[in-house]
Design an enzyme around this catalytic site. Structure first.
Site, short mmCIF file in Angstrom:
data_model
loop_
_atom_site.label_atom_id
_atom_site.label_comp_id
_atom_site.label_asym_id
_atom_site.label_seq_id
_atom_site.Cartn_x
_atom_site.Cartn_y
_atom_site.Cartn_z
N GLU A 171 -3.59 -16.87 1.67
CA GLU A 171 -2.59 -16.97 0.70
C GLU A 171 -1.97 -18.23 0.37
O GLU A 171 -0.69 -18.33 0.29
CB GLU A 171 -1.72 -15.81 0.71
CG GLU A 171 -2.28 -14.29 0.81
CD GLU A 171 -1.20 -13.37 0.88
OE1 GLU A 171 -0.15 -13.43 1.00
OE2 GLU A 171 -2.09 -12.21 1.18
N ASN A 215 -8.75 -16.63 2.74
CA ASN A 215 -8.56 -15.38 1.81
C ASN A 215 -7.44 -15.45 1.11
O ASN A 215 -6.20 -16.14 1.20
CB ASN A 215 -7.90 -14.48 3.30
CG ASN A 215 -8.02 -13.03 2.97
OD1 ASN A 215 -9.15 -12.57 2.21
ND2 ASN A 215 -7.19 -12.19 3.36
N HIS A 252 -6.62 -6.53 -4.31
CA HIS A 252 -5.77 -5.33 -4.47
C HIS A 252 -5.74 -5.11 -6.17
O HIS A 252 -4.99 -6.13 -6.73
CB HIS A 252 -4.32 -5.80 -3.99
CG HIS A 252 -4.48 -6.16 -2.47
ND1 HIS A 252 -4.70 -5.00 -1.51
CD2 HIS A 252 -4.04 -7.14 -1.55
CE1 HIS A 252 -4.26 -5.56 -0.32
NE2 HIS A 252 -4.31 -6.75 -0.26
N GLU A 280 -9.51 -6.89 1.52
CA GLU A 280 -8.56 -5.88 1.55
C GLU A 280 -8.51 -5.08 0.42
O GLU A 280 -7.48 -4.73 -0.35
CB GLU A 280 -7.38 -6.68 1.53
CG GLU A 280 -7.00 -7.86 2.51
CD GLU A 280 -5.67 -8.43 2.57
OE1 GLU A 280 -4.96 -8.05 2.09
OE2 GLU A 280 -5.71 -9.47 3.56
N ASP A 282 -8.22 -2.18 -2.24
CA ASP A 282 -7.69 -0.98 -2.80
C ASP A 282 -7.40 -1.09 -4.29
O ASP A 282 -7.06 -2.16 -4.68
CB ASP A 282 -6.40 -0.54 -1.89
CG ASP A 282 -5.33 -1.71 -1.76
OD1 ASP A 282 -5.37 -2.67 -2.54
OD2 ASP A 282 -4.16 -1.54 -1.14
O1 G3I Z 1 6.42 -1.65 12.54
C1 G3I Z 1 7.74 -1.91 12.04
C2 G3I Z 1 8.77 -0.47 12.42
O2 G3I Z 1 8.74 -0.73 13.74
C3 G3I Z 1 9.66 -0.68 11.56
O3 G3I Z 1 10.50 0.42 11.80
C4 G3I Z 1 9.38 -0.98 9.99
C5 G3I Z 1 10.77 -0.92 9.31
O4 G3I Z 1 10.34 -1.74 7.89
O5 G3I Z 1 8.75 -1.92 10.01
C6 G3I Z 1 7.41 -2.16 10.60
O6 G3I Z 1 6.87 -3.06 10.37
C7 G3I Z 1 6.10 -3.02 8.79
C8 G3I Z 1 4.77 -3.18 9.24
O7 G3I Z 1 4.15 -3.54 7.80
C9 G3I Z 1 3.98 -2.16 9.87
O8 G3I Z 1 4.06 -0.94 8.89
C10 G3I Z 1 6.62 -4.37 8.32
O9 G3I Z 1 8.20 -4.19 8.09
C11 G3I Z 1 6.06 -4.42 6.93
O10 G3I Z 1 6.56 -5.72 6.32
C12 G3I Z 1 4.63 -4.57 7.26
O11 G3I Z 1 3.81 -4.72 5.92
C13 G3I Z 1 2.73 -5.30 6.00
C14 G3I Z 1 2.48 -6.52 4.86
O12 G3I Z 1 1.08 -7.02 5.07
C15 G3I Z 1 3.54 -7.46 5.48
O13 G3I Z 1 3.36 -8.76 4.75
C16 G3I Z 1 1.40 -4.24 5.72
O14 G3I Z 1 1.60 -3.28 6.67
C17 G3I Z 1 0.36 -4.85 5.85
O15 G3I Z 1 -0.59 -3.85 5.02
C18 G3I Z 1 0.39 -5.89 4.77
O16 G3I Z 1 -0.90 -6.60 4.60
C19 G3I Z 1 -1.21 -7.59 3.68
C20 G3I Z 1 -2.23 -8.71 4.12
O17 G3I Z 1 -1.92 -9.00 5.58
C21 G3I Z 1 -2.34 -10.04 3.59
N1 G3I Z 1 -2.43 -9.42 2.29
C22 G3I Z 1 -1.82 -8.72 1.46
C23 G3I Z 1 -1.50 -7.20 2.27
C24 G3I Z 1 -0.54 -6.27 1.48
O18 G3I Z 1 0.63 -6.73 1.59
#
Ligand code: G3I
Length: 486
Positions: A171, A215, A252, A280, A282
């Site tokens: 990105e 990516n 996405h 990715e 969806d």
């Molecule tokens: O694990 C913690 C947890 O302990 C806490 O309680 C909670 C509170 O917010 O957060 C949890 O972490 C989160 C993590 O996902 C696991 O669920 C983060 O806040 C959250 O920001 C994080 O989001 C991820 C996101 O990337 C961050 O930018 C998504 O799961 C993940 O699917 C997403 O993936 C990205 C790709 O890497 C790049 N392309 C876009 C894609 C979608 O956004």
């Protein structure tokens, strides 16, 4: 759906013939995955991974280590998928939370499970402005440069030999602005735009056998500015010998937002000499609209030999990062959705992947996913090369074929002087017709074909070449083509 080369029945009538071809190829190769080998000749595969493996592709899912205590989640992953991307566990904040202190526990959990099942593993991601630990933001330029290289070395080094493809940079391009504009980040601010190239060079040195991908999201429309920027960067990297092997289209999407030129987009990236992976996927929506969108994306990938695999960004809507959009193939109770069946059918209808997936670096080992040419193609010899010396010449080559249709690449080469604009003409010998064309503009119809350059590929340096491609109905043919330049 105009670019879909498959017949209206979704290609089901091709299945028997194709299985026989695949079965023959397996006998020769003896290296295909167990999943592919388990599909008897004449039968459709019953899972996504096995269906994808029949055309030499993988079908993966993003997996979160935190959900691996859900036995239905793991059972669905194991049953349906033959590849994985850790959803968050390999990112910089997870692997190097403080400088020089590396942590791989969660990612290792996913990697060792995947390895025990013989799955392909995509590494995600090494250099990204997001999910970056705060200590990175405070570094000087020279410190940041060595921290970035050190991070790449340690993370890739830890997984050396286990990762099929790495998202080296994620990105980096901006959503608005002129073609080629990068997003402002700590990397651009301190290292300049060259940080992408630096990261790819470091990555090749760290694990010469992993495929190296760029990516991004919103690069699904062939003509969008952001897409053009990434396209130009890859073209430039290939021209200058900067190591890059693949582009990841995150995709996405929403049911109504699959670009009409999505297949063309995959094909135009592939024509640069890189693999294309849908990384990715969806698609928000439900029911038949969602199923149709998933079908189109799947068919777009399987129509392009160098589209080597698809990863959905999660298994179940329950755990999706955008669960409100219900964008995945399994509902919150792990029931298969209509979209699942659409994807499975499209994978089963795919013709064997004929791309040899040439590697671009002597350091890159051949990909085990990309099978050698497995289908007999009696019509694949290129049309005779016209004498060069005039303004330009054109050669048509068949790159894929199936009952009732084929795919061709046309190489347009400049003579002893540069050309600025070109037109290629040929006549079909027996009623063929183009169904989808990319990297060129077609005028007229009927048996006489005229294709001129697209807005972005009219200029060719003396002795250099560019390509355009098309899918067509009818039996594969390579008529002699003429090329003129104004
Ligand atoms: O694990 C913690 C947890 O302990 C806490 O309680 C909670 C509170 O917010 O957060 C949890 O972490 C989160 C993590 O996902 C696991 O669920 C983060 O806040 C959250 O920001 C994080 O989001 C991820 C996101 O990337 C961050 O930018 C998504 O799961 C993940 O699917 C997403 O993936 C990205 C790709 O890497 C790049 N392309 C876009 C894609 C979608 O956004």
């Amino acid at each position: 759906m105009g670019e879909n080369p498959l017949p209206a029945d979704g290609g089901r009538r091709l299945v028997g013939t194709r299985r026989l071809l695949v079965a023959g190829a397996l006998g020769v190769l003896g290296t295909a995955t167990a999943l592919a080998a388990s599909v008897p000749a004449g039968a459709a595969a019953g899972t996504l991974g096995a269906a994808a493996a029949q055309s030499g592709r993988y079908y993966g899912a993003a997996i979160a280590a935190g959900h691996m205590n859900d036995s239905t989640y793991v059972a669905t992953w194991d049953r349906e998928f033959n590849a994985v991307t850790p959803e968050n566990e390999m990112k910089w904040d997870a692997t190097e939370p403080s400088r020089g202190s590396f942590r791989f526990t969660s990612a290792d959990q996913i990697v060792s499970h995947a390895q025990s099942k013989g799955m392909k593993i995509r590494g995600h991601t090494l250099v990204w402005h997001n999910q970056l630990p705060s200590w990175v933001g405070g570094l000087s330029a020279s410190d940041l440069r060595s921290a970035m290289t050190n991070h790449i070395n340690n993370v890739m080094g830890h997984y050396k030999g286990k990762i099929y493809a790495w998202d080296v940079v994620n990105e980096a391009f901006a959503d608005g602005g002129a073609v080629g504009t990068l997003r402002s980040s700590v990397f651009t601010q301190k290292l300049g735009n060259g940080f992408i190239e630096e990261a790819f060079r470091a990555a090749r040195a760290a694990d010469p056998n992993a495929k190296l991908c760029y990516n991004d999201y919103n690069i699904d429309d062939a003509n969008a500015n952001k897409t053009r920027g990434v396209y130009n960067m890859i073209k430039d990297f290939k021209a200058r010998g900067v190591p890059i092997d693949c582009v990841g289209l995150q995709s996405h999407l929403s049911s109504g937002s699959v670009p009409s030129n999505y297949q063309q987009n995959i094909a135009q990236f592939a024509a640069l000499g890189v693999d294309v992976q849908i990384t990715e996927l969806d698609i928000g929506g439900s029911g038949s609209a969602q199923a149709d969108a998933y079908r189109r994306v799947t068919q777009a990938c399987t129509a392009v030999p160098r589209c080597t695999g698809i990863t959905v960004w999660g298994i179940t809507d329950k755990y999706s990062w955008r669960s409100g959009d219900t964008p995945l193939l399994f509902d919150g109770n792990f029931n298969k959705k209509q979209a699942y069946t659409a994807v499975l059918d499209a994978l089963n209808a795919a013709t064997p992947n004929t791309s040899p997936s040439p590697t671009t670096s002597p350091n890159t080992s051949p990909s085990p996913t990309t099978s050698p040419n497995t289908s007999p193609s009696p019509n694949t010899s290129p049309s005779p090369t016209p004498p060069v010396g005039g303004a330009c010449s054109a050669t048509i080559e068949t790159t894929n074929s199936w009952p009732g249709g084929f795919q061709s690449t046309v190489t347009v080469r400049a003579g002893s002087s540069a050309v600025n604009g070109w037109t290629v003409k040929w006549t079909w010998p027996s009623g063929q017709s183009i169904s989808s064309l990319w990297n060129g503009t077609q005028s007229g119809s009927g048996s006489s074909v005229t294709v001129s350059n697209a807005p972005y590929n009219g200029s060719i340096a003396a002795g250099s070449s560019t390509t355009f491609g098309f899918t067509a109905n009818g039996s594969a043919a390579t008529p002699t083509a003429t090329c003129t330049s104004p």
